[in-house]
Design an enzyme around this catalytic site. Structure first.
Site, PDB file in Angstrom:
ATOM      1  N   ARG A 184       5.911   0.471   2.425  1.00 43.40           N
ATOM      2  CA  ARG A 184       4.590   0.606   1.999  1.00 43.40           C
ATOM      3  C   ARG A 184       4.503  -0.476   0.566  1.00 43.40           C
ATOM      4  O   ARG A 184       3.584  -0.958   0.408  1.00 43.40           O
ATOM      5  CB  ARG A 184       4.321   1.816   1.359  1.00 43.40           C
ATOM      6  CG  ARG A 184       2.716   2.188   0.880  1.00 43.40           C
ATOM      7  CD  ARG A 184       2.361   3.495   0.555  1.00 43.40           C
ATOM      8  NE  ARG A 184       1.165   3.907   0.264  1.00 43.40           N
ATOM      9  CZ  ARG A 184       0.526   4.050  -0.967  1.00 43.40           C
ATOM     10  NH1 ARG A 184       1.563   4.083  -1.947  1.00 43.40           N
ATOM     11  NH2 ARG A 184      -0.646   4.185  -1.315  1.00 43.40           N
TER      12      ARG A 184
ATOM     13  N   ILE B 174      -5.681   0.958  -1.033  1.00 42.59           N
ATOM     14  CA  ILE B 174      -4.682   1.533   0.150  1.00 42.59           C
ATOM     15  C   ILE B 174      -4.744   2.878  -0.374  1.00 42.59           C
ATOM     16  O   ILE B 174      -4.477   3.645  -1.373  1.00 42.59           O
ATOM     17  CB  ILE B 174      -3.330   0.807  -0.261  1.00 42.59           C
ATOM     18  CG1 ILE B 174      -2.318   1.620   0.948  1.00 42.59           C
ATOM     19  CG2 ILE B 174      -2.695   1.012  -1.677  1.00 42.59           C
ATOM     20  CD1 ILE B 174      -0.887   0.738   0.977  1.00 42.59           C
ATOM     21  N   SER B 175      -5.041   3.812   0.878  1.00 42.63           N
ATOM     22  CA  SER B 175      -5.047   5.019   0.713  1.00 42.63           C
ATOM     23  C   SER B 175      -3.816   5.724   0.447  1.00 42.63           C
ATOM     24  O   SER B 175      -2.800   5.436   0.498  1.00 42.63           O
ATOM     25  CB  SER B 175      -5.604   5.861   1.985  1.00 42.63           C
ATOM     26  OG  SER B 175      -6.849   5.622   2.087  1.00 42.63           O
ATOM     27  N   LYS B 176      -3.968   7.083  -0.614  1.00 52.27           N
ATOM     28  CA  LYS B 176      -2.601   7.993  -0.820  1.00 52.27           C
ATOM     29  C   LYS B 176      -1.693   8.200   0.405  1.00 52.27           C
ATOM     30  O   LYS B 176      -2.224   8.337   1.494  1.00 52.27           O
ATOM     31  CB  LYS B 176      -2.982   9.143  -1.467  1.00 52.27           C
ATOM     32  CG  LYS B 176      -3.722   8.911  -2.771  1.00 52.27           C
ATOM     33  CD  LYS B 176      -3.668  10.142  -3.307  1.00 52.27           C
ATOM     34  CE  LYS B 176      -4.675  11.149  -2.747  1.00 52.27           C
ATOM     35  NZ  LYS B 176      -4.875  12.509  -3.759  1.00 52.27           N
ATOM     36  N   PRO B 177      -0.247   8.086   0.454  1.00 50.57           N
ATOM     37  CA  PRO B 177       0.351   8.400   1.553  1.00 50.57           C
ATOM     38  C   PRO B 177       0.075   9.801   2.377  1.00 50.57           C
ATOM     39  O   PRO B 177      -0.071   9.705   3.403  1.00 50.57           O
ATOM     40  CB  PRO B 177       1.651   8.397   1.194  1.00 50.57           C
ATOM     41  CG  PRO B 177       1.657   7.469  -0.053  1.00 50.57           C
ATOM     42  CD  PRO B 177       0.453   7.707  -0.686  1.00 50.57           C
TER      43      PRO B 177
END
Length: 267
Positions: free
Chosen positions: A84, A110-113
């Site tokens: 990431r 970028i979205s949270k994992p």
């Protein structure tokens, strides 16, 4: 499924002629052969030291995802394999494996994992039991390319559309070292989907609108599933799952989420 289109592909934006001239409406990238580390999708490349390249760092993130309720083994393996930190700006790399969203430019994130894993797991749950991989997937909103890289390890083929030229170019650069030959990046209006690649076993969106676009429903295969944020009657966003059945559509409204708004056109 229908035969996939050849690449480079051409986005048909004739209905959007007023949005942008044709000479900037056509763009696609078809990354070629996998590298040796990626020869077997789903396997984590060898660790490189004990920094952000280390398998140990990604392993801690995966353990946290499992603790948060993510259970699909192939998904956890993919989340552990995709680095990431390669998809965020250098000033933010130390936060790359924290469960937080991060800015990627042009007002996008970028979205949270956990959110990435949750949405992909919902997509996987809609597939036939016993299937080795998901079928063809459409991703609306490529962003920096991170989710496309994860999907590339789980689906036979991924078409990812981005409406912002700057992000499309960034994703292309970010994904090039991964050499995922089954991931195709397109510059165009995601609300229109990508009819040449249809029908899709799954459609996943990284932006939320007032309703699921009809184009997505039309391009979804019977038995397929859409996972996307959508604005509810109360004016809040919620995660929505749409299953396309022989007898019609089944809508499921899940937890509250917060994504950027879904927009038409290109920029």
């Amino acid at each position: 499924m229908a035969q996939r289109p050849s690449f480079p592909a051409r986005m048909d934006l004739s209905s959007r002629a007023a949005v942008a001239p044709k000479n900037i409406a056509d763009s696609a990238v078809h990354t070629r052969a996998r590298s040796q580390n990626d020869a077997k999708p789903g396997l984590t490349p060898a660790a490189q030291g004990h920094g952000l390249d280390s398998q140990m760092v990604r392993g801690r993130m995966v353990k946290k995802l499992a603790h948060q309720g993510i259970t699909h083994p192939d998904l956890l393996a993919a989340m552990g394999a995709v680095e990431r930190h390669r998809f965020v700006d250098s000033a933010l790399v130390n936060q790359a494996y924290e469960d937080t969203s991060l800015p990627i430019g042009l007002g996008q994130t970028i979205s949270k994992p956990n959110v990435v894993a949750r949405m992909i797991e919902l997509l996987l749950q809609g597939q036939d039991e016993g299937a080795i991989k998901m079928g063809r997937v459409l991703e609306v909103g490529t962003g920096c390319g991170y989710q496309a890289a994860v999907l590339g390890r789980l689906a036979r083929e991924v078409y990812s559309i981005e409406r912002l030229r700057g992000l499309h170019d960034k994703a292309r650069a970010n994904l090039r070292p991964f050499r995922l030959a089954n991931v195709h990046l397109l510059f165009g209006d995601g609300m229109q989907g990508y009819a040449k690649g249809a029908p899709y076993a799954g459609i996943i969106a990284a932006a939320g609108g007032h309703a699921i676009p009809q184009a997505w429903i039309d391009q979804l295969a019977v038995g397929g599933r859409i996972v996307a944020p959508m604005e509810t009657a109360a004016g809040q966003q919620a995660l929505v799952v749409v299953d396309k059945l022989e007898r019609g559509l089944k809508h499921s409204v899940l937890e509250a989420v917060h994504f950027v708004p879904l927009k038409s056109g290109i920029a």
